[in-house]
Design a protein around this motif. Structure first.
Motif, PDB file in Angstrom:
ATOM      1  N   GLU A  62       7.464  -8.013  13.658  1.00  0.00           N
ATOM      2  CA  GLU A  62       7.237  -6.771  12.922  1.00  0.00           C
ATOM      3  C   GLU A  62       6.997  -7.054  11.444  1.00  0.00           C
ATOM      4  N   MET A  63       7.776  -7.977  10.877  1.00  0.00           N
ATOM      5  CA  MET A  63       7.563  -8.354   9.483  1.00  0.00           C
ATOM      6  C   MET A  63       6.171  -8.941   9.292  1.00  0.00           C
ATOM      7  N   ALA A  64       5.749  -9.779  10.228  1.00  0.00           N
ATOM      8  CA  ALA A  64       4.431 -10.397  10.131  1.00  0.00           C
ATOM      9  C   ALA A  64       3.322  -9.361  10.226  1.00  0.00           C
ATOM     10  N   ALA A  65       3.560  -8.318  11.007  1.00  0.00           N
ATOM     11  CA  ALA A  65       2.540  -7.292  11.203  1.00  0.00           C
ATOM     12  C   ALA A  65       2.476  -6.296  10.051  1.00  0.00           C
ATOM     13  N   SER A  66       3.555  -6.182   9.270  1.00  0.00           N
ATOM     14  CA  SER A  66       3.594  -5.160   8.217  1.00  0.00           C
ATOM     15  C   SER A  66       3.541  -5.723   6.810  1.00  0.00           C
ATOM     16  N   GLY A  67       3.887  -7.018   6.632  1.00  0.00           N
ATOM     17  CA  GLY A  67       3.982  -7.586   5.289  1.00  0.00           C
ATOM     18  C   GLY A  67       2.954  -8.672   5.047  1.00  0.00           C
ATOM     19  N   LEU A  68       3.360  -9.696   4.317  1.00  0.00           N
ATOM     20  CA  LEU A  68       2.501 -10.833   3.973  1.00  0.00           C
ATOM     21  C   LEU A  68       2.882 -12.015   4.859  1.00  0.00           C
ATOM     22  N   ARG A  69       1.967 -12.432   5.687  1.00  0.00           N
ATOM     23  CA  ARG A  69       2.188 -13.570   6.585  1.00  0.00           C
ATOM     24  C   ARG A  69       1.629 -14.812   5.912  1.00  0.00           C
ATOM     25  N   LEU A  70       2.494 -15.756   5.617  1.00  0.00           N
ATOM     26  CA  LEU A  70       2.109 -17.002   4.950  1.00  0.00           C
ATOM     27  C   LEU A  70       1.899 -18.066   6.019  1.00  0.00           C
ATOM     28  N   ASP A  71       0.672 -18.209   6.471  1.00  0.00           N
ATOM     29  CA  ASP A  71       0.420 -19.101   7.602  1.00  0.00           C
ATOM     30  C   ASP A  71       0.487 -20.580   7.228  1.00  0.00           C
ATOM     31  N   ASN A  72       0.287 -20.901   5.945  1.00  0.00           N
ATOM     32  CA  ASN A  72       0.373 -22.290   5.489  1.00  0.00           C
ATOM     33  C   ASN A  72       1.563 -22.428   4.547  1.00  0.00           C
ATOM     34  N   PHE A  73       2.753 -22.188   5.103  1.00  0.00           N
ATOM     35  CA  PHE A  73       3.972 -22.247   4.297  1.00  0.00           C
ATOM     36  C   PHE A  73       4.728 -23.525   4.631  1.00  0.00           C
ATOM     37  N   GLY A  87      18.335   3.555   2.174  1.00  0.00           N
ATOM     38  CA  GLY A  87      17.279   3.986   1.264  1.00  0.00           C
ATOM     39  C   GLY A  87      16.784   2.884   0.349  1.00  0.00           C
ATOM     40  N   LEU A  88      16.966   1.622   0.761  1.00  0.00           N
ATOM     41  CA  LEU A  88      16.630   0.478  -0.087  1.00  0.00           C
ATOM     42  C   LEU A  88      15.445  -0.332   0.424  1.00  0.00           C
ATOM     43  N   ARG A  89      14.951   0.008   1.601  1.00  0.00           N
ATOM     44  CA  ARG A  89      13.982  -0.882   2.228  1.00  0.00           C
ATOM     45  C   ARG A  89      12.657  -0.945   1.464  1.00  0.00           C
ATOM     46  N   ASP A  90      12.189   0.189   0.948  1.00  0.00           N
ATOM     47  CA  ASP A  90      10.869   0.195   0.302  1.00  0.00           C
ATOM     48  C   ASP A  90      10.793  -0.766  -0.869  1.00  0.00           C
ATOM     49  N   ASN A  91      11.840  -0.815  -1.660  1.00  0.00           N
ATOM     50  CA  ASN A  91      11.778  -1.652  -2.871  1.00  0.00           C
ATOM     51  C   ASN A  91      12.700  -2.860  -2.781  1.00  0.00           C
ATOM     52  N   GLY A 139       6.726 -18.488   7.370  1.00  0.00           N
ATOM     53  CA  GLY A 139       6.839 -17.910   6.038  1.00  0.00           C
ATOM     54  C   GLY A 139       6.391 -16.459   6.065  1.00  0.00           C
ATOM     55  N   LEU A 140       7.288 -15.538   5.705  1.00  0.00           N
ATOM     56  CA  LEU A 140       6.999 -14.103   5.739  1.00  0.00           C
ATOM     57  C   LEU A 140       7.602 -13.426   4.520  1.00  0.00           C
ATOM     58  N   ILE A 141       6.860 -12.493   3.935  1.00  0.00           N
ATOM     59  CA  ILE A 141       7.392 -11.638   2.871  1.00  0.00           C
ATOM     60  C   ILE A 141       7.132 -10.190   3.258  1.00  0.00           C
ATOM     61  N   GLU A 142       8.203  -9.408   3.337  1.00  0.00           N
ATOM     62  CA  GLU A 142       8.078  -7.972   3.603  1.00  0.00           C
ATOM     63  C   GLU A 142       8.602  -7.206   2.393  1.00  0.00           C
ATOM     64  N   TRP A 143       7.784  -6.306   1.878  1.00  0.00           N
ATOM     65  CA  TRP A 143       8.139  -5.525   0.684  1.00  0.00           C
ATOM     66  C   TRP A 143       7.260  -4.278   0.695  1.00  0.00           C
ATOM     67  N   PRO A 144       7.702  -3.208   1.363  1.00  0.00           N
ATOM     68  CA  PRO A 144       6.826  -2.055   1.578  1.00  0.00           C
ATOM     69  C   PRO A 144       6.181  -1.480   0.323  1.00  0.00           C
ATOM     70  N   SER A 145       6.930  -1.370  -0.774  1.00  0.00           N
ATOM     71  CA  SER A 145       6.328  -0.793  -1.977  1.00  0.00           C
ATOM     72  C   SER A 145       5.420  -1.785  -2.696  1.00  0.00           C
ATOM     73  N   GLY A 146       5.660  -3.081  -2.541  1.00  0.00           N
ATOM     74  CA  GLY A 146       4.846  -4.087  -3.211  1.00  0.00           C
ATOM     75  C   GLY A 146       3.736  -4.648  -2.352  1.00  0.00           C
ATOM     76  N   ASP A 176       3.932 -19.562  -9.311  1.00  0.00           N
ATOM     77  CA  ASP A 176       4.159 -18.129  -9.178  1.00  0.00           C
ATOM     78  C   ASP A 176       3.191 -17.569  -8.129  1.00  0.00           C
ATOM     79  N   LEU A 177       3.740 -16.991  -7.072  1.00  0.00           N
ATOM     80  CA  LEU A 177       2.918 -16.430  -6.005  1.00  0.00           C
ATOM     81  C   LEU A 177       2.696 -14.931  -6.141  1.00  0.00           C
ATOM     82  N   VAL A 178       3.048 -14.336  -7.266  1.00  0.00           N
ATOM     83  CA  VAL A 178       2.800 -12.905  -7.437  1.00  0.00           C
ATOM     84  C   VAL A 178       1.316 -12.569  -7.264  1.00  0.00           C
ATOM     85  N   PRO A 179       0.387 -13.367  -7.816  1.00  0.00           N
ATOM     86  CA  PRO A 179      -1.027 -13.070  -7.537  1.00  0.00           C
ATOM     87  C   PRO A 179      -1.373 -13.110  -6.048  1.00  0.00           C
ATOM     88  N   LEU A 180      -0.707 -13.970  -5.294  1.00  0.00           N
ATOM     89  CA  LEU A 180      -0.920 -14.010  -3.847  1.00  0.00           C
ATOM     90  C   LEU A 180      -0.411 -12.727  -3.199  1.00  0.00           C
TER      91      LEU A 180
END
Length: 476
Positions: A25-36, A240-244, A281-288, A325-329
């Motif tokens: 679910e995280m991979a389907a909704s967030g950022l999937r880092l396939d080369n992590f 109420g914390l999941r979005d951010n 490697g997965l990043i989930e952050w609904p608001s970001g 810094d991976l913020v641009p990614l």
């Protein structure tokens, strides 16, 4: 972070057996880092995450090496800009006991429920450095329950939080709950014809068992860990914390021999080939990250510190960093890494005459584990002042990974230089070194220059620099 959780062992990466619905679910909704990527073994990766620096810079060459007290961690940096900081689970960069100069508290965590090394069902953990106490149940669930309690407490005080959860799963020896084991009763019978060596849960010594039975237990641990991650995601939603809240998952190294079946990758845990260092490697952050993304940009665990510092408004320390810094990614604007990722399995020599970095009594662990080593069911740590830089220091397996190629030197004993195009040859079967000798020289020079920087750090040259001051308040 999972312990020994390899890249292929997730549902979203099309594993034929392992069930990981919440990571999927995280991979389907967030950022999937396939080369992590991570380091090829556990303690070095944990130092990598904490400091944003290659672990050889401060003497974490192998498992069981402690971090150095002068290192500045991401927990220090985020705590200084107002974040509550908590650590839960495996530590493995020094003892967790009170008085240890490298326990989680000394490394920037205000609260911790931690273990010196790995753990199984019914783990024995230390709270804030106190005497170890048993906790009964499935270890991943125990950690997540404790984390949720911590988050609820910090929410009541209106404090933003930075937490690290390092699971004991799926590190061997393996075990699982009956409901999870039942999911894997139908593994192919052919795996029963293969025997693997691993730790016995009964004696703590090595034992040989059929791979089929071992995989059943290993996969059950992964599923239990996945379910605990799902429990955390649901709790964040309820609060109420999941979005951010940014949730970042990865493994600490590749698959060990005891858990290895057919694979598209070469190598295993401890090696610099893909099966040793490529991890989920997965990043989930609904608001970001409002829309799902899949990235093939190379990224590594040392990128966590600079990325989180940018997001939290904290300055990075004025020392050589190996992460970017991976913020641009995350924002979708980074299409290539540009700077290479380096790996190096350092060969320490002559340590019997070297000066210990920390007194031996402060390096003695207290939290017991199943695996017996040198007659002990606890773990002690070590770190040494490096006496001088020698040419032999630059040996050992090493690799440089660019956007286009990967150069591995002595990845296997006396294997020399191997050049791979991972986009065309993910299994690292076609050595292009003879076809591109000029590229081998170019990448070898880059790798050597980086090694020289690492050796300067190992010789403690970084510790004369002042600590960076953080500048911005945390964003909630």
């Amino acid at each position: 972070m999972g312990d020994d959780h390899g890249w292929e062992e997730t549902g979203y990466n099309n594993h034929p057996f392992v069930k990981t619905p919440f990571l999927d679910e995280m991979a389907a909704s967030g950022l999937r880092l396939d080369n992590f990527y991570a380091q090829p073994v556990c303690s070095p990766t944990r130092g990598n995450v904490l400091t944003g620096r290659h672990p050889n810079r401060y003497g974490i060459f192998t498992p069981g090496r402690s971090i150095r007290p002068q290192e500045i961690t991401v927990a220090h940096l985020l705590r200084d800009v107002g974040y509550a900081t908590g650590h839960f689970g495996k530590w493995h960069v020094g003892p967790v006991k009170q008085g240890s100069p490298t326990n989680p508290g000394a490394m920037g965590f205000e609260e911790w429920l931690s273990h010196d090394n790995f753990f199984e069902m019914d783990p024995v953990l230390s709270r804030n450095g106190g005497p170890p106490k048993p906790f009964y149940g499935e270890s991943s669930e125990i950690l997540i329950d404790e984390l949720i309690n911590y988050i609820e407490k910090k929410q009541q005080s209106d404090a933003p939080f930075f937490t690290v959860v390092w699971f004991g799963s799926p590190h061997e020896p393996y075990s699982g709950m009956e409901t999870d084991l039942a999911l894997y009763r139908d593994l192919p019978e052919r795996y029963g014809d293969v025997t693997v060596s691993l730790t016995s849960n009964e004696t703590g010594l090595r034992v040989k068992r059929p791979l089929r039975d071992v995989l059943m237990e290993r996969y059950a641990e992964i599923t239990a860990m996945d379910r605990s991650i799902g429990k955390l995601r649901n709790a964040l939603k309820t609060l109420g914390l999941r979005d951010n809240t940014l949730l970042w998952y990865c493994g600490d190294n590749g698959i060990p021999r005891s858990g290895l079946r057919e694979s598209q990758f070469r190598g295993q845990k401890g090696k610099l080939y893909e099966n040793g260092i490529r991890v989920p490697g997965l990043i989930e952050w609904p608001s970001g990250i409002p829309k799902p993304q899949v990235s093939t940009v190379n990224a590594v665990t040392s990128d966590m510190l600079p990325t989180l510092c940018t997001l939290a408004g904290a300055k990075t320390p004025d020392v050589p960093l190996d992460g970017v810094d991976l913020v641009p990614l995350i924002k979708g604007t980074m299409k290539q890494r540009k700077s290479p990722i380096m790996f190096w399995s350092f060969r320490p020599q002559g340590e019997e005459s070297a000066k210990p970095y920390i007194a031996s009594e402060l390096q003695e662990g207290t939290t017991p584990l199943v695996k017996q080593m040198r007659g002990l069911f606890t773990r002690n740590f070590k770190n040494y002042h490096h006496p001088e830089i020698r040419e032999t220091d630059f040996l050992g397996a090493r690799a440089i990974l660019t956007d286009d190629y990967k150069l591995v030197i002595d990845g296997d004993e006396k294997s020399g230089a191997e050049l791979f195009d991972l986009k065309q040859d993910i299994g690292e079967t076609n050595n292009l070194a003879e076809a591109h000798p000029e590229l081998v020289v170019q990448l070898s020079v880059q790798l050597r220059q980086w090694q020289e920087s690492v050796m300067n750090s190992l010789m403690e040259q970084d510790y004369d620099r002042p600590k960076s001051q953080n500048q911005a308040p945390p964003q909630r």
